[in-house]
Design a protein around this motif. Structure first.
Motif, PDB file in Angstrom:
ATOM      1  N   ARG A  20      44.632  44.700  38.750  1.00  0.00           N
ATOM      2  CA  ARG A  20      43.642  45.304  39.668  1.00  0.00           C
ATOM      3  C   ARG A  20      42.783  46.343  38.955  1.00  0.00           C
ATOM      4  NH1 ARG A  20      43.241  43.127  45.086  1.00  0.00           N
ATOM      5  NH2 ARG A  20      45.087  41.839  45.232  1.00  0.00           N
ATOM      6  N   THR A  21      43.414  47.146  38.120  1.00  0.00           N
ATOM      7  CA  THR A  21      42.650  48.155  37.376  1.00  0.00           C
ATOM      8  C   THR A  21      41.634  47.492  36.468  1.00  0.00           C
ATOM      9  OG1 THR A  21      44.499  49.696  37.442  1.00  0.00           O
ATOM     10  CG2 THR A  21      42.836  50.072  35.735  1.00  0.00           C
ATOM     11  N   TRP A  22      42.060  46.446  35.760  1.00  0.00           N
ATOM     12  CA  TRP A  22      41.161  45.712  34.883  1.00  0.00           C
ATOM     13  C   TRP A  22      40.009  45.137  35.685  1.00  0.00           C
ATOM     14  CZ3 TRP A  22      39.086  40.914  34.095  1.00  0.00           C
ATOM     15  CH2 TRP A  22      38.591  40.633  32.824  1.00  0.00           C
ATOM     16  N   ALA A  23      40.312  44.551  36.835  1.00  0.00           N
ATOM     17  CA  ALA A  23      39.299  43.924  37.685  1.00  0.00           C
ATOM     18  C   ALA A  23      38.290  44.938  38.220  1.00  0.00           C
ATOM     19  CB  ALA A  23      39.968  43.192  38.845  1.00  0.00           C
ATOM     20  N   GLU A  24      38.708  46.174  38.368  1.00  0.00           N
ATOM     21  CA  GLU A  24      37.826  47.221  38.884  1.00  0.00           C
ATOM     22  C   GLU A  24      36.985  47.877  37.796  1.00  0.00           C
ATOM     23  OE1 GLU A  24      40.560  49.880  40.778  1.00  0.00           O
ATOM     24  OE2 GLU A  24      40.779  48.595  42.542  1.00  0.00           O
TER      25      GLU A  24
END
Length: 64
Positions: A20-24
């Protein structure tokens, strides 16, 4: 592809704690300079976004 499958693949390749962090935060040129979250919010299909992630991460053809 449904969003649940998309996120399952993201978790599989980046780990559930990081996906999720990467995607954000990661800007993906294959998505027109947007992040995954931005592209999905703009209405891009999950399959289109996955193909861009796949290319960006240089995953093997079997994961496409």
């Amino acid at each position: 592809m449904r969003l649940t499958e998309f996120w399952a693949r993201m978790d599989q390749h980046l780990g559930p704690a990081y996906a999720r962090t990467w995607a954000e935060t990661q800007v993906v040129q294959e998505l027109g300079g947007r992040t995954v979250v931005e592209a999905l919010a703009d209405g891009e299909h999950a399959k289109t976004v996955w193909r861009a992630v796949w290319a960006h991460l240089q995953l093997p053809p079997s994961e496409r």
